[in-house]
Design an enzyme around this catalytic site. Structure first.
Site, PDB file in Angstrom:
ATOM      1  N   TRP A 131      18.055 -49.727 -22.298  1.00 48.66           N
ATOM      2  CA  TRP A 131      18.173 -48.609 -21.357  1.00 48.66           C
ATOM      3  C   TRP A 131      18.687 -49.186 -20.027  1.00 48.66           C
ATOM      4  O   TRP A 131      18.076 -50.129 -19.491  1.00 48.66           O
ATOM      5  CB  TRP A 131      16.785 -47.974 -21.168  1.00 48.66           C
ATOM      6  CG  TRP A 131      16.766 -46.767 -20.283  1.00 48.66           C
ATOM      7  CD1 TRP A 131      17.607 -45.698 -20.323  1.00 48.66           C
ATOM      8  CD2 TRP A 131      15.815 -46.495 -19.241  1.00 48.66           C
ATOM      9  NE1 TRP A 131      17.251 -44.771 -19.371  1.00 48.66           N
ATOM     10  CE2 TRP A 131      16.152 -45.243 -18.689  1.00 48.66           C
ATOM     11  CE3 TRP A 131      14.724 -47.181 -18.720  1.00 48.66           C
ATOM     12  CZ2 TRP A 131      15.438 -44.676 -17.646  1.00 48.66           C
ATOM     13  CZ3 TRP A 131      14.014 -46.609 -17.689  1.00 48.66           C
ATOM     14  CH2 TRP A 131      14.367 -45.365 -17.152  1.00 48.66           C
ATOM     15  N   ASP A 147       7.987 -50.966 -24.168  1.00 54.35           N
ATOM     16  CA  ASP A 147       8.303 -49.676 -23.553  1.00 54.35           C
ATOM     17  C   ASP A 147       8.300 -48.648 -24.683  1.00 54.35           C
ATOM     18  O   ASP A 147       9.140 -48.710 -25.584  1.00 54.35           O
ATOM     19  CB  ASP A 147       9.693 -49.761 -22.897  1.00 54.35           C
ATOM     20  CG  ASP A 147      10.140 -48.426 -22.306  1.00 54.35           C
ATOM     21  OD1 ASP A 147       9.359 -47.449 -22.327  1.00 54.35           O
ATOM     22  OD2 ASP A 147      11.295 -48.364 -21.823  1.00 54.35           O
ATOM     23  N   ALA A 201       8.582 -44.767 -25.176  1.00 61.80           N
ATOM     24  CA  ALA A 201       8.866 -43.508 -24.480  1.00 61.80           C
ATOM     25  C   ALA A 201       9.086 -42.349 -25.447  1.00 61.80           C
ATOM     26  O   ALA A 201       9.235 -41.211 -25.009  1.00 61.80           O
ATOM     27  CB  ALA A 201      10.100 -43.677 -23.593  1.00 61.80           C
ATOM     28  N   LYS A 251       8.667 -37.154 -22.941  1.00 62.66           N
ATOM     29  CA  LYS A 251       9.395 -36.605 -24.091  1.00 62.66           C
ATOM     30  C   LYS A 251       8.444 -35.978 -25.097  1.00 62.66           C
ATOM     31  O   LYS A 251       8.644 -34.839 -25.511  1.00 62.66           O
ATOM     32  CB  LYS A 251      10.217 -37.701 -24.776  1.00 62.66           C
ATOM     33  CG  LYS A 251      10.715 -38.795 -23.870  1.00 62.66           C
ATOM     34  CD  LYS A 251      12.025 -38.481 -23.177  1.00 62.66           C
ATOM     35  CE  LYS A 251      12.229 -39.440 -22.029  1.00 62.66           C
ATOM     36  NZ  LYS A 251      13.576 -39.708 -21.647  1.00 62.66           N
TER      37      LYS A 251
HETATM   38  C1  LMR Z   1      17.717 -41.403 -21.008  1.00 64.31           C
HETATM   39  O1  LMR Z   1      17.858 -42.563 -21.386  1.00 64.31           O
HETATM   40  O2  LMR Z   1      18.640 -40.571 -21.043  1.00 64.31           O
HETATM   41  C2  LMR Z   1      16.380 -40.942 -20.491  1.00 64.31           C
HETATM   42  O3  LMR Z   1      15.456 -41.966 -20.574  1.00 64.31           O
HETATM   43  C3  LMR Z   1      16.445 -40.297 -19.174  1.00 64.31           C
HETATM   44  C4  LMR Z   1      16.742 -41.223 -18.057  1.00 64.31           C
HETATM   45  O4  LMR Z   1      16.016 -41.179 -17.060  1.00 64.31           O
HETATM   46  O5  LMR Z   1      17.703 -41.999 -18.128  1.00 64.31           O
END
Ligand code: LMR
Length: 394
Positions: free
Chosen positions: A127, A208, A210, A243
């Site tokens: 991410w 992590d 999520a 989520k």
């Molecule tokens: C994403 O990866 O789209 C989500 O986790 C939202 C974000 O805050 O980036």
């Protein structure tokens, strides 16, 4: 002083959302930010959340401060949801945080505070905000291979080869389930190999999680985490409720640690509270209390799980539909990985130019690395995406 400030680079995920909103086409398709949407394109408030909020309105007698670590009942409920009975409660410390991102940030603060020399290892790719926060904090960071672009699956050999360089006291960031951005996940055997390696090296896993409940199921999605917790003396975990409870804007998350014994747990708990105090003092409470009410009430919990399961199965069925559509259109099994991936995301393997062509010609929005959010589709738009992918030569 303030005139010295420079323009900030736009967050790629959030910038894409803005571009989508500004696109006047009515048949545009948004597969950008990781927010669940139903077939009508709506992110609903879950039934159990509405009911729990009503309970809160009817029963909450004060909005005075809670503790620095947040509501202890919320922390206990989240500990149970994530760890099950994998680890003795006397070894787990927990603090509520502003969302999963807040937990990640506080987790990095914890790593730096406990070991200023620590390198944080992140998957390549991960991410983007993981990398952004680490760079902002000036923390040493290294990447380990994770994704094989050719097969669109986990490059486990590459991952383990890179992780041979971790040192005792480093932190290895792992996605608990539903890897963001790739959708490719470790098998249980692979989790076991990672656990053995971390145990041998003395590096600490930082998980992590999520998207628990968006992959193979609420329990199944926690299996990797639980395997680590059963075996290792220490771990750090950031969990998000955005989520799986659909409470994105309430900013509800938790940072947890597993330490070897009750004494070290006490110190970890005090440190989590201290770190909250330094950064924002008390964490937000509304979402946390809603989650706690749901998890501690058998009827609400059952209803929440049922709705979460509908969400999960809906995404799985879209995955299968897209894979089948592409199998038929390409006369190949190249895109079968879409049905094997789990969670909201898959990385399609399109080039940035192909991604841009799909946006310009068809109003199809995905992240530049070709990450799609499967929940941005419905049964009618799946064939539209498949046709566009074939047309631009993905
Ligand atoms: C994403 O990866 O789209 C989500 O986790 C939202 C974000 O805050 O980036």
């Amino acid at each position: 002083m303030l005139t010295n400030l420079k323009p900030q680079p736009a967050d790629k995920i959030l910038a894409l959302g803005k571009a989508f909103r500004e696109d006047p086409r009515t048949d545009k398709i948004d597969m950008g930010v990781g927010v669940y949407r139903n077939a009508e394109g709506v992110t609903p408030v879950m039934r159990a959340v509405k009911a729990a909020e009503q309970v809160l309105i009817d029963t909450q007698g004060t909005k005075a401060y809670t503790s620095l670590s947040g509501d202890p009942a919320f922390c206990a409920a989240m500990r149970g949801l994530v760890f099950g009975d994998a680890v003795d409660v006397s070894r787990v410390a927990a603090a509520a945080t502003p969302g999963g991102t807040g937990a990640i940030r506080q987790g990095f603060e914890l790593v730096r505070y406990a070991n200023p020399e620590a390198t944080v290892w992140v998957s390549s790719p991960t991410w983007p905000n993981h990398v952004s926060i680490l760079k902002f904090m000036g923390m040493p960071m290294r990447e380990y291979r994770y994704f094989d672009e050719a097969s669109r699956s986990v490059d486990f050999e590459g991952m383990m080869a890179d992780l041979t360089e971790v040192k005792a006291g480093d932190a290895v960031l792992l996605h608990g389930c539903c890897h963001n951005p790739t959708g490719a996940n470790l098998t249980l055997d692979e989790w076991q190999a990672v656990a053995d390696h971390l145990q041998a090296t003395g590096a600490v896993p930082f998980v992590d999680i999520a998207y628990q409940g968006f992959g193979d199921g609420l329990e199944e999605d926690g299996q990797g985490v639980r395997l680590l917790a059963r075996q290792l003396p220490e771990m750090i975990l950031a969990a998000s409720c955005s989520k799986n409870f659909g409470i994105y804007r309430e900013r509800t998350g938790v940072l947890m640690t597993v330490t070897p014994d009750a004494k070290s747990q006490g110190e970890a708990q005090a440190t989590l509270a201290f770190l909250n105090r330094q950064n924002y003092s008390f964490p937000p409470d509304h979402g946390a209390r809603v989650v706690q009410i749901i998890l501690d009430d058998p009827a609400l919990r059952a209803d929440w799980q049922a709705e979460l399961e509908e969400v999960r199965l809906g995404m799985l069925s879209l995955r299968e539909q897209l894979a089948a559509e592409l199998r038929q259109r390409t006369n190949s099994d190249t895109f079968d990985f879409i049905a094997r991936h789990r969670g909201m995301f898959s990385r399609l393997g399109a080039t940035p130019e192909q991604v841009e062509m799909m946006r310009a010609k068809h109003g199809i929005y995905m992240i530049g690395d070709s990450r799609i959010n499967i929940a941005g589709l419905n049964t009618e738009t799946v064939p539209v995406l498949a046709a566009a992918m074939v047309e631009v030569g993905v």
